[in-house]
Design an enzyme around this catalytic site. Structure first.
Site, PDB file in Angstrom:
ATOM      1  CD  GLU A  78      28.302  27.895  36.044  1.00  0.00           C
ATOM      2  OE1 GLU A  78      29.071  28.839  35.750  1.00  0.00           O
ATOM      3  OE2 GLU A  78      28.695  26.728  36.182  1.00  0.00           O
ATOM      4  CG  HIS A  97      24.870  25.444  32.116  1.00  0.00           C
ATOM      5  ND1 HIS A  97      25.717  24.609  31.411  1.00  0.00           N
ATOM      6  CD2 HIS A  97      25.233  25.324  33.422  1.00  0.00           C
ATOM      7  CE1 HIS A  97      26.566  24.027  32.252  1.00  0.00           C
ATOM      8  NE2 HIS A  97      26.275  24.447  33.476  1.00  0.00           N
ATOM      9  CG  HIS A  99      25.617  19.531  34.455  1.00  0.00           C
ATOM     10  ND1 HIS A  99      25.985  19.515  35.783  1.00  0.00           N
ATOM     11  CD2 HIS A  99      25.945  20.769  33.997  1.00  0.00           C
ATOM     12  CE1 HIS A  99      26.514  20.682  36.111  1.00  0.00           C
ATOM     13  NE2 HIS A  99      26.494  21.461  35.041  1.00  0.00           N
ATOM     14  CE1 TYR A 118      19.411  17.055   8.793  1.00  0.00           C
ATOM     15  CE2 TYR A 118      20.104  14.796   8.396  1.00  0.00           C
ATOM     16  CZ  TYR A 118      19.119  15.712   8.703  1.00  0.00           C
ATOM     17  OH  TYR A 118      17.839  15.277   8.930  1.00  0.00           O
ATOM     18  CG  HIS A 160      30.626  22.697  33.434  1.00  0.00           C
ATOM     19  ND1 HIS A 160      31.016  23.936  33.893  1.00  0.00           N
ATOM     20  CD2 HIS A 160      29.354  22.539  33.870  1.00  0.00           C
ATOM     21  CE1 HIS A 160      30.037  24.490  34.590  1.00  0.00           C
ATOM     22  NE2 HIS A 160      29.009  23.654  34.593  1.00  0.00           N
ATOM     23  CE1 TYR A 213      12.784  20.342   6.401  1.00  0.00           C
ATOM     24  CE2 TYR A 213      13.821  20.524   8.549  1.00  0.00           C
ATOM     25  CZ  TYR A 213      13.032  19.839   7.666  1.00  0.00           C
ATOM     26  OH  TYR A 213      12.466  18.634   8.024  1.00  0.00           O
TER      27      TYR A 213
END
Length: 220
Positions: A78, A97, A99, A118, A160, A213
């Site tokens: 990837e 990345h 899964h 939120y 994916h 925040y």
């Protein structure tokens, strides 16, 4: 933005990030990948090595065009997706990345995460978008991912998993956790009739509040 170098400290940080994905229940086996931007390219996890077996010497340094430094392992399949994020999002220093289970469930159902809580605003918008499907490791997937990340720090990848970005590894990992939490929440609401969606004005207020925040601000 955190500055990473092609050195042992940065390589070890990538190793620890992959280990954290497993410990947090966001990844299993050899799936998923992590990278950080360097001055002349990126450091990225190699293909086919489990986090438990990974060490700093295994982390691959390469250019964003795909040229791998001599004497190194083969990078993640990837790598294009990571490289194109760094090209397209100059404030990004880290990409995660994975899964993770609930994000992957929604990705397989091709459902983006709407403004049902939120905390979806942690990704920078009114929801967490869904990238169109393309074969893993392909240029098409990289382009689909970039499109989904146009106005977001994270997205789901159809059939994916998920991808999260940040100004440092800590913030990218934290966002990946938030995406999974929101995916779990959305999945749960779908089982009882679906969520009540916050409107645009309500989400704009949240985004404004997030700018000041404390723990939501990314720190280098």
């Amino acid at each position: 933005m955190k500055k990473y170098s092609n050195d042992n400290n940065s390589r070890q940080a990538v190793v620890e990030a992959m280990d954290a994905l497993v410990k947090k229940g966001l990844n299993k086996g050899t799936s998923g990948n992590v990278s950080v931007r360097t001055g002349d390219g990126m450091l990225i996890t190699p293909t086919g090595i489990s986090p438990q077996a990974l060490s700093a010497e295994h982390i691959v340094h390469m250019t964003l065009d795909g040229d791998v430094d001599a004497g190194q392992l083969i990078p993640s399949s990837e790598w294009r997706m990571h490289a194109d994020v760094y090209r397209g999002k100059p404030d990004t220093a880290a990409v995660v990345h994975c899964h993770s289970p609930y994000a992957t469930i929604l990705a397989c159902a091709r459902k983006a995460i709407p403004a049902m809580h939120y905390m979806v605003a942690a990704a920078g918008g009114h929801g967490i978008p869904l990238a169109e499907y393309a074969t893993f490791g392909s240029r098409e997937l990289s382009l689909a991912n970039l499109g989904a990340l146009d106005d977001s720090l994270a997205c789901l990848l159809s059939n994916h998993g998920q991808i999260a970005t940040g100004r440092n590894l800590q913030s990218a990992l934290k966002l990946a956790e938030v995406v999974e939490e929101q995916a779990h929440c959305y999945w749960g609401t779908l089982a009882i009739g679906g969520p009540v969606i916050l409107d645009s004005a309500q989400m704009d207020e949240v985004l404004t509040a997030f700018r000041t925040y404390g723990q939501q601000r990314e720190r280098d």
